[in-house]
Design an enzyme around this catalytic site. Structure first.
Site, PDB file in Angstrom:
ATOM      1  CE1 TYR A  59      -3.370  -2.676  -0.042  1.00 48.55           C
ATOM      2  CE2 TYR A  59      -3.911  -2.167   2.235  1.00 48.55           C
ATOM      3  CZ  TYR A  59      -4.138  -2.889   1.080  1.00 48.55           C
ATOM      4  OH  TYR A  59      -5.161  -3.821   1.057  1.00 48.55           O
TER       5      TYR A  59
HETATM    6  N1  NAP Z   1      -7.275  -8.007   0.211  1.00 48.95           N
HETATM    7  C1  NAP Z   1      -7.422  -7.234  -0.839  1.00 48.95           C
HETATM    8  O1  NAP Z   1      -7.123  -7.628  -1.981  1.00 48.95           O
HETATM    9  C2  NAP Z   1      -7.964  -5.848  -0.665  1.00 48.95           C
HETATM   10  C3  NAP Z   1      -8.351  -5.104  -1.801  1.00 48.95           C
HETATM   11  C4  NAP Z   1      -8.870  -3.830  -1.591  1.00 48.95           C
HETATM   12  C5  NAP Z   1      -8.960  -3.316  -0.305  1.00 48.95           C
HETATM   13  N2  NAP Z   1      -8.547  -4.050   0.755  1.00 48.95           N
HETATM   14  C6  NAP Z   1      -8.660  -3.514   2.142  1.00 48.95           C
HETATM   15  O2  NAP Z   1      -9.989  -3.082   2.355  1.00 48.95           O
HETATM   16  C7  NAP Z   1      -9.989  -1.723   2.779  1.00 48.95           C
HETATM   17  C8  NAP Z   1     -11.253  -1.064   2.304  1.00 48.95           C
HETATM   18  O3  NAP Z   1     -11.312  -1.141   0.881  1.00 48.95           O
HETATM   19  P1  NAP Z   1     -11.852   0.065   0.059  1.00 48.95           P
HETATM   20  O4  NAP Z   1     -11.109   1.309   0.419  1.00 48.95           O
HETATM   21  O5  NAP Z   1     -11.886  -0.324  -1.368  1.00 48.95           O
HETATM   22  O6  NAP Z   1     -13.338   0.162   0.682  1.00 48.95           O
HETATM   23  P2  NAP Z   1     -14.677   0.856   0.177  1.00 48.95           P
HETATM   24  O7  NAP Z   1     -15.445   1.159   1.399  1.00 48.95           O
HETATM   25  O8  NAP Z   1     -15.347   0.047  -0.852  1.00 48.95           O
HETATM   26  O9  NAP Z   1     -14.207   2.211  -0.522  1.00 48.95           O
HETATM   27  C9  NAP Z   1     -13.682   3.254   0.231  1.00 48.95           C
HETATM   28  C10 NAP Z   1     -13.727   4.538  -0.597  1.00 48.95           C
HETATM   29  O10 NAP Z   1     -15.081   4.909  -0.831  1.00 48.95           O
HETATM   30  C11 NAP Z   1     -15.243   6.311  -0.659  1.00 48.95           C
HETATM   31  N3  NAP Z   1     -16.066   6.491   0.549  1.00 48.95           N
HETATM   32  C12 NAP Z   1     -15.947   5.858   1.746  1.00 48.95           C
HETATM   33  N4  NAP Z   1     -16.885   6.247   2.603  1.00 48.95           N
HETATM   34  C13 NAP Z   1     -17.652   7.161   1.956  1.00 48.95           C
HETATM   35  C14 NAP Z   1     -18.766   7.917   2.319  1.00 48.95           C
HETATM   36  N5  NAP Z   1     -19.307   7.800   3.535  1.00 48.95           N
HETATM   37  N6  NAP Z   1     -19.304   8.751   1.411  1.00 48.95           N
HETATM   38  C15 NAP Z   1     -18.762   8.874   0.180  1.00 48.95           C
HETATM   39  N7  NAP Z   1     -17.673   8.173  -0.247  1.00 48.95           N
HETATM   40  C16 NAP Z   1     -17.124   7.316   0.647  1.00 48.95           C
HETATM   41  C17 NAP Z   1     -13.831   6.878  -0.507  1.00 48.95           C
HETATM   42  O11 NAP Z   1     -13.314   7.109  -1.802  1.00 48.95           O
HETATM   43  P3  NAP Z   1     -13.225   8.593  -2.455  1.00 48.95           P
HETATM   44  O12 NAP Z   1     -11.896   9.122  -2.103  1.00 48.95           O
HETATM   45  O13 NAP Z   1     -13.379   8.326  -3.901  1.00 48.95           O
HETATM   46  O14 NAP Z   1     -14.326   9.430  -1.882  1.00 48.95           O
HETATM   47  C18 NAP Z   1     -13.093   5.709   0.122  1.00 48.95           C
HETATM   48  O15 NAP Z   1     -11.711   5.754  -0.063  1.00 48.95           O
HETATM   49  C19 NAP Z   1      -8.676  -1.156   2.238  1.00 48.95           C
HETATM   50  O16 NAP Z   1      -8.232  -0.015   2.924  1.00 48.95           O
HETATM   51  C20 NAP Z   1      -7.748  -2.325   2.422  1.00 48.95           C
HETATM   52  O17 NAP Z   1      -7.310  -2.367   3.776  1.00 48.95           O
HETATM   53  C21 NAP Z   1      -8.069  -5.300   0.601  1.00 48.95           C
END
Ligand code: NAP
Length: 347
Positions: A59
């Protein structure tokens, strides 16, 4: 429910909050958060009682681990936090030993992570991705040795076939050695494929499920509009790692978002909270990973734990987002048992 509604992660003694803080955004200059905002996000999560922090060696090119390590140390929180990181994605182009799940690479990756995190152990070490070549026995042996050495307390598997996880869990059980305690997979209203093979495997193997991208990278927050220029609305705008074959902007997903908006309006909550409340309420889910690029998003998302969706609301969301994995269904069970509704021991 709130962040202090602690539970064990799978069949283990590791105790985690129902929402885990994903730090993929930490230190990411293009679609993530600055160091200062990352710190505010981290502090807000910890102050609300959260104890489960997820990062990975890759990351922000290692910056996420550095920040997480510094922030935990700054709060003297090492003992109360469950610190999870991952190995497996390549860190050095052209060097196959800087990626994958072989023993040589796992030791290399762990040394690097411990240095960046400024700690001498990881609470939960994730295999980030199935590498399609390393035998499961080698992975199990290597991670088991690391548990015995104390440098890793528990381990789990992410982004792998269900058979791989259950083979590891079964071998570990039969041999009486440490096995995986959790699986981390993409799971949201627009990505329910794990319900077919992974969820039953997790239940059978005693693995807690930790969903990632429960908002589909922000799509389910409802800020993108079908047929409009989604230019600068967020991470999914323009060129990003989630475009092309990984795009969330499909006809099916817009329909799911419409139903989500309807339920959200009905209960007077933002769509993001309802999408998270849906994920948290699903069977087998131990702790849901949330991501945020702003503190206000994190605060918004933490409030999802206050929501209890009613059976009709769940039904609306489940129907529109059905993954169509119908063969092993309640209907088939009824056919098998002559029309009688038989419940299993772990239903
Ligand atoms: N194992 C794996 O392969 C894998 C893959 C992906 C992620 N992960 C883990 O999972 C975690 C979460 O994944 P993700 O970041 O993709 O989760 P997600 O909840 O699907 O997306 C988060 C993004 O959505 C937007 N967001 C979040 N809350 C919001 C709200 N209340 N209102 C409006 N927009 C909102 C933001 O992006 P904007 O900046 O665009 O607003 C934020 O960065 C990661 O940090 C990581 O630790 C693991």
């Amino acid at each position: 429910m709130n962040l202090t509604d602690y539970r064990t992660l799978g069949r283990s003694g590791l105790i985690v909050s129902p929402l885990a803080l994903g730090t993929m955004t930490f230190g990411n200059q293009s679609w993530g958060s600055s160091d200062a905002v990352s710190e505010q996000i981290f502090n807000t999560y910890l102050d609300a009682g959260g104890n489960f922090i997820d990062t990975a060696d890759v990351y922000s090119g290692g910056r996420s681990e550095e920040l997480v390590g510094q922030l935990i140390a700054g709060r003297s929180a090492r003992d109360r936090v469950v610190l999870a990181t991952k190995f497996g994605f390549n860190a050095e182009k052209g060097n196959p030993h800087a990626g994958g799940n072989g023993r040589k690479q796992i030791y290399r990756a762990l040394e690097g992570s411990l240095k960046r995190l400024g700690t001498d152990y990881v609470d939960l070490y994730w295999l980030h991705v199935y590498d399609m070549v390393t035998p499961v026995e080698e992975v199990l042996h290597t991670l088991g040795d690391l548990v015995r050495s104390g440098r890793v307390r528990y381990f789990g598997f992410s982004d792998m076939p269900a058979w791989y996880a259950i083979k590891a869990a079964t071998l570990a059980q039969v041999r009486g050695v440490p096995g995986p305690v959790a699986m981390q997979m993409e799971y949201s209203l627009v990505a329910r494929q794990i319900e077919g093979e992974h969820r039953p495997a997790a239940r059978e193997g005693g693995l807690g499920i930790v969903p990632w991208s429960p908002l589909a990278g922000g799509f389910l927050a409802g800020k993108y509009r079908q047929g409009e220029d989604n230019g600068k609305r967020g991470r999914l705008s323009g060129s990003n790692p989630f475009s092309g074959p990984f795009t969330k902007f499909t006809e099916r997903n817009w329909q799911i978002l419409d139903a989500l908006r309807t339920v959200a309006e009905e209960i007077g909550r933002p769509p993001a909270q309802v999408a998270l409340a849906w994920a948290v309420a699903q069977p087998g889910i131990a702790s849901t990973l949330i991501g945020a690029s702003k503190v206000s998003q994190l605060e918004d998302n933490l409030a999802a734990l206050e929501i209890n969706l009613t059976p009709p609301q769940l039904e609306t969301l489940n129907t529109v987002s059905s993954p169509g994995l119908d063969f092993f269904s309640a209907g088939l069970r009824q056919v098998v048992f002559g029309g009688v509704d038989v419940r299993g021991w772990n239903d």
